[in-house]
Motif scaffolding. Structure first.
Motif, PDB file in Angstrom:
ATOM      1  N   THR A 215       0.843  -1.200   0.000  1.00 40.99           N
ATOM      2  CA  THR A 215       0.000   0.000   0.000  1.00 40.99           C
ATOM      3  C   THR A 215       0.875   1.246   0.000  1.00 40.99           C
ATOM      4  O   THR A 215       1.906   1.294   0.669  1.00 40.99           O
ATOM      5  CB  THR A 215      -0.917   0.021   1.245  1.00 40.99           C
ATOM      6  N   ARG A 216       0.416   2.254  -0.725  1.00 41.34           N
ATOM      7  CA  ARG A 216       1.083   3.557  -0.733  1.00 41.34           C
ATOM      8  C   ARG A 216       0.098   4.640  -0.321  1.00 41.34           C
ATOM      9  O   ARG A 216      -1.113   4.511  -0.526  1.00 41.34           O
ATOM     10  CB  ARG A 216       1.642   3.883  -2.120  1.00 41.34           C
ATOM     11  N   THR A 228      -5.918  12.363   8.361  1.00 36.79           N
ATOM     12  CA  THR A 228      -6.506  11.282   7.575  1.00 36.79           C
ATOM     13  C   THR A 228      -5.649  11.039   6.346  1.00 36.79           C
ATOM     14  O   THR A 228      -5.391  11.960   5.565  1.00 36.79           O
ATOM     15  CB  THR A 228      -7.945  11.630   7.138  1.00 36.79           C
ATOM     16  N   LEU A 229      -5.185   9.790   6.201  1.00 38.35           N
ATOM     17  CA  LEU A 229      -4.394   9.403   5.044  1.00 38.35           C
ATOM     18  C   LEU A 229      -5.282   8.711   4.020  1.00 38.35           C
ATOM     19  O   LEU A 229      -6.118   7.871   4.381  1.00 38.35           O
ATOM     20  CB  LEU A 229      -3.271   8.465   5.453  1.00 38.35           C
ATOM     21  N   THR A 230      -5.070   9.038   2.761  1.00 35.06           N
ATOM     22  CA  THR A 230      -5.736   8.356   1.663  1.00 35.06           C
ATOM     23  C   THR A 230      -4.763   7.352   1.069  1.00 35.06           C
ATOM     24  O   THR A 230      -3.630   7.707   0.716  1.00 35.06           O
ATOM     25  CB  THR A 230      -6.178   9.352   0.591  1.00 35.06           C
ATOM     26  N   GLY A 234      -7.810   2.540  -1.971  1.00 33.05           N
ATOM     27  CA  GLY A 234      -9.121   3.149  -1.847  1.00 33.05           C
ATOM     28  C   GLY A 234      -9.581   3.383  -0.428  1.00 33.05           C
ATOM     29  O   GLY A 234     -10.616   4.021  -0.201  1.00 33.05           O
ATOM     30  N   SER A 235      -8.829   2.916   0.548  1.00 33.42           N
ATOM     31  CA  SER A 235      -9.214   3.091   1.947  1.00 33.42           C
ATOM     32  C   SER A 235      -8.606   4.365   2.519  1.00 33.42           C
ATOM     33  O   SER A 235      -7.774   5.023   1.886  1.00 33.42           O
ATOM     34  CB  SER A 235      -8.765   1.887   2.780  1.00 33.42           C
ATOM     35  N   THR A 236      -9.038   4.727   3.721  1.00 36.69           N
ATOM     36  CA  THR A 236      -8.465   5.852   4.448  1.00 36.69           C
ATOM     37  C   THR A 236      -8.020   5.369   5.823  1.00 36.69           C
ATOM     38  O   THR A 236      -8.486   4.345   6.327  1.00 36.69           O
ATOM     39  CB  THR A 236      -9.473   7.005   4.605  1.00 36.69           C
ATOM     40  N   LEU A 237      -7.130   6.126   6.417  1.00 31.70           N
ATOM     41  CA  LEU A 237      -6.583   5.780   7.724  1.00 31.70           C
ATOM     42  C   LEU A 237      -6.583   7.039   8.580  1.00 31.70           C
ATOM     43  O   LEU A 237      -5.945   8.037   8.217  1.00 31.70           O
ATOM     44  CB  LEU A 237      -5.168   5.228   7.564  1.00 31.70           C
ATOM     45  N   GLU A 238      -7.301   6.998   9.704  1.00 30.55           N
ATOM     46  CA  GLU A 238      -7.382   8.149  10.605  1.00 30.55           C
ATOM     47  C   GLU A 238      -6.436   7.920  11.786  1.00 30.55           C
ATOM     48  O   GLU A 238      -6.545   6.924  12.504  1.00 30.55           O
ATOM     49  CB  GLU A 238      -8.819   8.346  11.089  1.00 30.55           C
TER      50      GLU A 238
END
Length: 417
Positions: A215-216, A228-230, A234-238
């Motif tokens: 994943t990048r 919040t990372l995109t 297609g997912s996000t990470l808070e």
């Protein structure tokens, strides 16, 4: 800091016998190398960082993992050389004909001998300019990340290489929830044998790190609640904060703008000299002809210190009309990750053929221990010493032989215990 007055000071321009651009470990070592030859010449050190030269490996290692190692232990004490250290100052131009440099605020500083120890700048992600996003390299970055860590906060670490792996390991050992985002299938998969990379990844998960492989990060945003990372899946990470460890880009722009040769680093000869007899380069930004590896550039502490010292001696010898000695040391590099560590010399790449000689193979409950040899055809290109210590000289001897090797030649060539 020393406030020794530089020779040749006028109302307009301060001139140093030796001017060093950059305030890292190579700069500190160069000042010490100069002093071995020239005890009186004036030395100026000008650096972008807000802190004086620091033992950079401690920023991702001992300051997190050794409670007896403090910030005071990290400072290198460059002022002991009598150098005048000018911090938080960017040099924008070198005038080789006039033997001066110009800083971002317009100050001119003169030199008789100039060393470019400019290091590099961390590779950047397309993320907000926010105090909770740390592209990690400096002592200031360490202080910011330390302020974000602990108390169960959730941090993302981006980048599965050298710095990213050390930061993920350090943070999870300091009461921090860590999500580790990296592009490989397994940590170190681009340079280690598959079984070792898989074993290392499992060690991170056992320590409590949440791994997010293959994943990048493509972007992100920040608000009062956090970052919040995109991600490219297609997912996000808070998270509460982000530590980015994607390596550096060598800082070669100053040299290139001055008309000096640049090719993945500032091109120098075995003495650290550029084509300008009064301009030298050393450390992370220098590309030099290593006697074993050929022309290379190394971004690790041993090269910064050893090359810095060697080129400092050359500068002083040249200034005093003495015979200089070339830099002939092939540097090693190392890392510490939980209960494992390694030293290595040369090129580590999973694209090469590998001969693994394990005393304790990867995959068990305890740490693996052994030596991995990297070959291009029958030519040895690198040696990885995993939990095998004090064997870098033996690795250099094998690499320096410049002969063909078979698997039978290599298994047992370096003791694995």
């Amino acid at each position: 800091m020393s406030h020794r007055r530089a020779r040749g000071t006028t109302d307009q321009v301060t001139t140093y016998d030796y001017l060093i651009i950059g305030a890292g470990m190579a700069a500190d070592s160069a000042a010490r190398g100069i002093r071995e030859i020239d005890t009186d010449g004036s030395i100026g050190v000008v650096g972008e960082e807000v802190d004086p030269p620091v033992a950079r490996p401690s920023l991702s290692k001992k300051l997190w993992t050794d409670p007896e190692f403090t910030l005071d232990d990290s400072w290198l004490g460059t002022d002991e050389t009598g150098a005048v250290v000018q911090l938080a100052t960017r040099v924008d131009a070198v005038d080789r004909s006039g033997h001066t440099v110009t800083t971002a605020d317009g100050e001119q500083i003169g030199y008789r001998k100039l060393l470019l120890a400019t290091g590099g700048h961390p590779r950047q992600l397309d993320l907000p300019a926010d105090d909770r996003v740390v592209h990690f390299r400096t002592m200031a970055d360490y202080r910011r990340l330390r302020g974000l860590a602990g108390e169960g906060r959730h941090l993302a670490v981006v980048g599965g290489g050298y710095i990213g792996s050390e930061l993920a390991a350090a943070l999870v050992q300091n009461d921090t929830r860590v999500t580790f985002v990296y592009p490989q299938e397994f940590l170190g998969g681009e340079k280690y044998p598959h079984d070792l990379a898989e074993h290392l990844t499992e060690r991170f998960t056992r320590a409590g790190v949440t791994v997010h492989p293959t994943t990048r990060v493509t972007g992100g945003s920040a608000d009062a609640k956090g970052v919040t990372l995109t991600l490219d899946d297609g997912s996000t990470l808070e998270v509460d904060g982000v530590a980015v460890g994607l390596g550096i880009e060598p800082a070669t722009g100053l040299a290139a703008d001055a008309g000096l040769a640049v090719d993945d680093g500032i091109v120098v000869d075995a003495f650290g000299r550029t084509e300008d007899p009064d301009v030298y380069a050393a450390g992370d930004a220098a590309s030099w002809p290593d006697p074993i590896l050929g022309r290379t550039r190394v971004e690790h502490v041993e090269n910064a210190t050893d090359m810095g010292t060697a080129v400092g001696r050359v500068m002083a010898a040249d200034a005093r009309g003495r015979e200089a000695e070339p830099y002939t040391h092939t540097p090693s590099f190392y890392s510490d990750l939980f209960d494992s560590g390694y030293e290595a010399v040369g090129t580590l790449s999973a694209d090469l053929d590998m001969v693994a000689d394990w005393a304790t193979p990867p995959g068990g409950d305890g740490p693996a221990q052994g030596v991995v040899y990297y070959l291009a055809g029958d030519r040895l290109r690198g040696v990885l010493l995993w939990n095998v210590w004090d064997s870098t000289d033996a690795a250099r001897e094998l690499l320096a032989a410049q002969r063909g090797y078979t698997e039978a030649d290599l298994v047992g060539a370096i003791p694995t215990d």
